[in-house]
Each structure stands twice: as structure tokens, then as C-alpha cells.
Design an enzyme around this catalytic site. Structure first.
Site, short mmCIF file in Angstrom:
data_model
loop_
_atom_site.label_atom_id
_atom_site.label_comp_id
_atom_site.label_asym_id
_atom_site.label_seq_id
_atom_site.Cartn_x
_atom_site.Cartn_y
_atom_site.Cartn_z
N GLU A 299 2.12 -15.50 -4.21
CA GLU A 299 3.54 -15.37 -3.45
C GLU A 299 3.53 -14.97 -2.13
O GLU A 299 3.60 -14.05 -1.74
CB GLU A 299 4.06 -14.21 -4.25
N CYS A 370 19.27 2.82 21.28
CA CYS A 370 19.45 4.21 21.70
C CYS A 370 18.55 4.91 20.73
O CYS A 370 18.92 5.47 19.76
CB CYS A 370 20.67 4.68 21.56
N1 LLP Z 1 5.23 -10.60 -3.79
C1 LLP Z 1 5.81 -9.27 -3.84
C2 LLP Z 1 5.99 -8.79 -5.32
C3 LLP Z 1 5.89 -8.70 -2.76
O1 LLP Z 1 6.50 -7.45 -2.99
C4 LLP Z 1 5.61 -9.27 -1.43
C5 LLP Z 1 5.92 -8.52 -0.04
C6 LLP Z 1 5.25 -10.31 -1.43
C7 LLP Z 1 4.82 -11.05 -2.56
C8 LLP Z 1 4.93 -11.23 0.07
O2 LLP Z 1 3.83 -10.50 0.83
P1 LLP Z 1 3.32 -11.23 2.09
O3 LLP Z 1 2.51 -12.17 1.65
O4 LLP Z 1 4.48 -11.50 2.92
O5 LLP Z 1 2.32 -10.14 2.51
N2 LLP Z 1 8.34 -5.59 5.70
C9 LLP Z 1 6.91 -5.31 5.45
C10 LLP Z 1 6.01 -6.20 4.46
C11 LLP Z 1 6.77 -5.69 3.07
C12 LLP Z 1 6.15 -6.58 1.97
C13 LLP Z 1 7.03 -6.48 0.83
N3 LLP Z 1 6.66 -7.11 -0.25
C14 LLP Z 1 6.17 -5.79 7.11
O6 LLP Z 1 7.06 -6.16 7.62
O7 LLP Z 1 4.94 -5.75 7.03
#
Ligand code: LLP
Length: 439
Positions: A299, A370
């Protein structure tokens, strides 16, 4: 005058970034022209790079022995234009809420290729997911009981994965680690008592089927080892469950988390080398453990989008404080990119029309909100910008617009996709949008 064209090939920056006469272009499209046409702040995606990133996953997460499925983790950015590209490319998409499911459905995506996460799904969400034949990733025992009850009462069937926590410590920011034993997600693979209750719910259930287990070990991970450890743990756990409960498992979802470069000094992660290793390891263990896993899921979110986008801001005043510390004020900030304030995330940037000038100044790039923490980058080396120059912040495709807010009634920026020409895919908010919810 002969235009000087220098093509930059640094993975942190857009792949097809050009410098023509000291100014930044995406191929032959000028970032300055885009900023003037669509206003700033502005997210500019290279649609070609984005599609190539998807292709990389489709090509390298593949095997003659398994059905390998790449699920686009839509929390990184969920807009209809991306959903349509996923559909065209044959990717799956994940969702976390009823709102996500709704946007995906309204964008014309086949709902049987949606993977539905969330650690606290409401009955309304479960109902929508079941009715639309979505694959549900059940988070915990009580949610499974709700789902079974709903399906039995309504004579419905559901395909599920069950989220487990394999207890892997990946070296990333603590807010995006999801697999420690203290995490709110899933059930621990070591909690035999709850796993027993869960498997007793599934066993002999005619309505709700368990395809296999799901894990996600965290986000922005650079090392290969945690991903491979996750494969080993998930395979061993699947075997243990199959043996104990005689329940045939066909599927494992290994989640996302593939790290990207935000700074030139970041190590990065080569998914082209990692993905075949993961698949090979599953193959070996499938044989060794006498398992019959045939469907594999990953994913990726950030790694599909992150580097294909820059955010353009207008440079406003420069303020030098009593300590001779310089702030470069820009016309956006934490409302369009919360990541520096929330995770101390680091970014790299350039002045769009001074790409080759010497970087002999040091600034904190400060947003308009702010909040003292509204600093997009600390101690950034740049050439001295003139007022109304544009600043281009790199690697802003993931978790920026999707986490944006109307804090201080800042207007959400537009998003432009560029292929051979620019295309507005999300319009900029207008002042009247701000009044649209109020009674
Ligand atoms: N699968 C699940 C179950 C997840 O919770 C996430 C991310 C992904 C896949 C995808 O992860 P990626 O490949 O994008 O790393 N807002 C945070 C990241 C939060 C990730 C949440 N879950 C940031 O800006 O670093």
C-alpha cells in the site's frame, strides 16, 4: 539569446525539472507562468512522473507465482484525478472513512478494488463497505463482531483482512510508527487470547470470510530490513493461525511506508530492489512453511506522489530580528503543509527564478498563520529573493493537501497536473467557500 537548458536528475526534485536561463521549468512549462496563472500557494504535480512511479510499483511488485496487487494509499492525497489514474492503471485504492469511500465511488472507481481501513469504523461505514463489496480490513475483535452481526442480520457477505500488529520498530518519526506494541492499530500477533476469540468468530462463519492478515509497520522508512522482517513475521503468524484453527489463508497485505527523499542528504529507499526481495522471501517461506498464500498486497502512498510535486509560494517580506535571524515570509504555511509543524519534517527549496544563483543567505521560511510553529523550513540556504519572486518547495505531493486546513481562514490552494500542458484538477478555494457551511 540562446537559452541555457540544464536538466536536473535528482530524485528529491521533480524528475523532469529543467533550468532555462536560471529559471525553473517542468520540461518546457514555466513554474513562474503557472504561479501567475493559478495563484499561489500552488501545488504543481508532474502527472508523467506520478504515472511512472505507479508503473514502478506495478513492474517491480510482480511475480509468476503470486497475484501481486498495488493499493494506492489514498490518505496521501485523495482527489478524483488520481482515482481515475489508479483505475486506468489497474491499481487498488485504500480508504479510511465514509468520506473516502464516497469520493472514490463518485470518481467511478470499481469498489471491489477498494481496501477499507480505519481503527474505529461506524456501523454506517461498515454497511456502506459491505453493500459496495469493498474489502474490509477489520481492526479489532469488537469491530469484527459488529460486522458479523450486520452481515447476519442483513443476509450479506463480506471479504475481510484482519489488521495485526507485528511489533516491529521502524526508525521513523514516533507519530508515524504504527507497529509498536503501544500502537492503536490492529491486534498484536502476540495476544493469543484475543487472536483466539477472533479466529473463533471467523471459524465456520458463512457470512464473513477472512482472506488473510494485514500489517503496516510505519511510514517514511528507509531501511529494507523492517520490511523483510515484516514478511517473515506475517508468514510465520499466518502459519501459526492456519495450524491452530485449520483456517485456510490466501492473502497477506504488507502495508506501505516506503520512504522518499525530502533532502539531498536523505538516504532514500530503492523500491525497485526491495519489492522483488519481498516477493522472493514470500515464495521461499510459502514453500518452507507449506502455506498457500497466493495474493499479495502492498500500500504505497507517499512514494507514489511525494517527489512528483512542488509547492510554489510567493516570497514576501524578509524580516531580520534582533538576533540577525532572517525570516523569509511566504504566502502560505502550515494550512497547506502541516508536516513541519506536526512532525518536524524537513524540506528543501529553491527560488524559482534564481536557480543557479549562489545560496549565500540563510532563512527560516515562515508561513502566514498565527502560530510560532508555522515555519516551513529552518535554516535554509537560498539566494536573496526579491519581493514577489517565487519559492519552490520540493517533495510536497504526499500528506500536504490531504492534511490541509482552513486555519486562520486561509484558502486551500489549487492543484495543477502537468503532462504536455497544465491542467487544473482542484480549484483554489474562494472567499465565498469559507461562508458555505455557516447557518
Ligand atoms: N497503509 C496503511 C494502513 C497506512 O496507515 C498508511 C499510512 C499507508 C498504507 C501508506 O503509507 P506511506 O506509503 O504513504 O508511507 N501524515 C504522515 C504519514 C501518515 C501515514 C499514515 N498511514 C506524514 O505526513 O508523514
Amino acid at each position: 539569446m540562446v537559452a541555457l537548458v540544464v536538466q536536473i536528475n535528482n530524485k528529491m526534485k521533480p524528475k523532469y525539472l529543467n533550468i532555462i536561463d536560471n529559471s525553473a521549468y517542468l520540461r518546457n512549462i514555466s513554474y513562474v507562468d503557472l504561479a501567475k496563472q493559478y495563484q499561489t500557494p500552488l501545488y504543481v504535480f508532474d502527472e508523467i512522473e506520478l504515472r511512472e512511479n505507479m508503473d514502478d510499483f506495478l513492474t517491480h511488485f510482480q511475480s509468476a507465482d503470486f497475484s501481486c496487487h498495488t493499493v494506492y494509499a489514498s490518505k496521501a492525497l485523495l482527489i478524483p484525478s488520481i482515482v481515475k489514474i489508479c483505475k486506468e492503471k489497474g491499481l487498488y485504492i485504500d480508504a479510511v472513512s465514509l468520506g473516502d469511500l464516497y469520493v472514490i465511488k463518485e470518481s467511478g472507481f470499481p469498489m471491489n478494488k477498494v481496501v477499507f481501513h480505519g481503527n474505529n469504523k461506524s456501523i454506517e461505514e461498515l454497511k456502506f463497505a459491505v453493500d459496495n463489496k469493498v474489502i474490509i480490513v477489520v481492526d479489532h475483535l469488537e469491530e469484527l463482531i459488529d460486522l458479523i452481526n450486520y452481515c447476519q442480520e442483513n443476509n450479506q457477505k463480506a471479504k475481510t483482512l484482519f489488521r495485526v500488529n507485528p511489533g516491529i520498530e521502524a526508525h521513523t518519526h514516533k507519530y508515524v510508527q504504527t507497529s509498536l506494541n503501544t500502537s492503536k492499530f490492529g491486534e498484536s500477533i502476540y495476544d493469543n487470547e484475543r487472536i483466539n476469540l477472533i479466529m473463533n468468530c471467523y471459524k465456520d462463519n458463512k457470512n464473513v470470510k477472512l482472506l488473510g492478515f494485514h500489517s503496516h509497520i510505519g511510514s517514511q522508512i528507509f531501511e529494507e530490513e523492517p520490511f523483510l522482517l515484516n514478511v517473515r513475521k506475517m508468514m510465520a503468524f499466518s502459519k501459526q493461525v492456519e495450524n491452530l484453527y485449520q483456517y485456510p489463508l490466501t492473502t497477506i497485505n504488507f502495508g506501505g511506508g516506503f520512504g522518499i527523499k525530502y533532502l539531498e542528504t536523505d538516504a532514500g529507499l530503492d523500491v525497485k530492489s526491495l519489492l522483488p526481495k519481498m516477493v522472493e522471501l514470500v515464495k521461499t517461506l510459502n514453500k518452507q512453511l507449506n502455506l498457500r498464500i497466493k495474493d499479495l498486497f502492498i500500500e504505497p502512498g507517499r512514494s507514489i506522489l511525494g517527489n512528483s510535486c512542488v509547492t510554489i509560494y510567493k516570497c514576501c517580506d524578509i524580516k531580520e530580528n534582533i538576533n540577525h535571524h532572517k525570516f523569509l515570509f511566504v504566502d502560505g504555511g502550515m494550512a497547506d503543509n502541516i508536516r513541519p509543524a506536526l512532525y518536524q519534517a524537513k524540506y528543501s527549496a529553491d527560488i524559482v527564478m534564481k536557480m543557479n544563483d549562489e545560496k549565500n543567505e540563510i532563512y527560516d521560511i515562515a508561513g502566514k498563520c498565527c502560530e510560532s510553529g508555522d515555519i516551513l523550513a529552518i535554516d535554509l540556504r537560498l539566494p536573496k529573493p526579491d519581493k514577489n519572486d517565487y519559492l519552490m518547495v520540493y517533495s510536497t505531493g504526499a500528506y500536504t493537501y490531504s492534511m490541509s486546513s482552513n486555519y486562520n481562514n486561509m484558502l486551500k490552494p489549487a492543484i495543477v497536473f502537468v503532462s504536455d500542458k497544465p491542467k487544473l484538477v482542484v480549484r483554489r478555494q474562494e472567499l465565498k467557500d469559507l461562508m458555505s457551511l455557516y447557518k
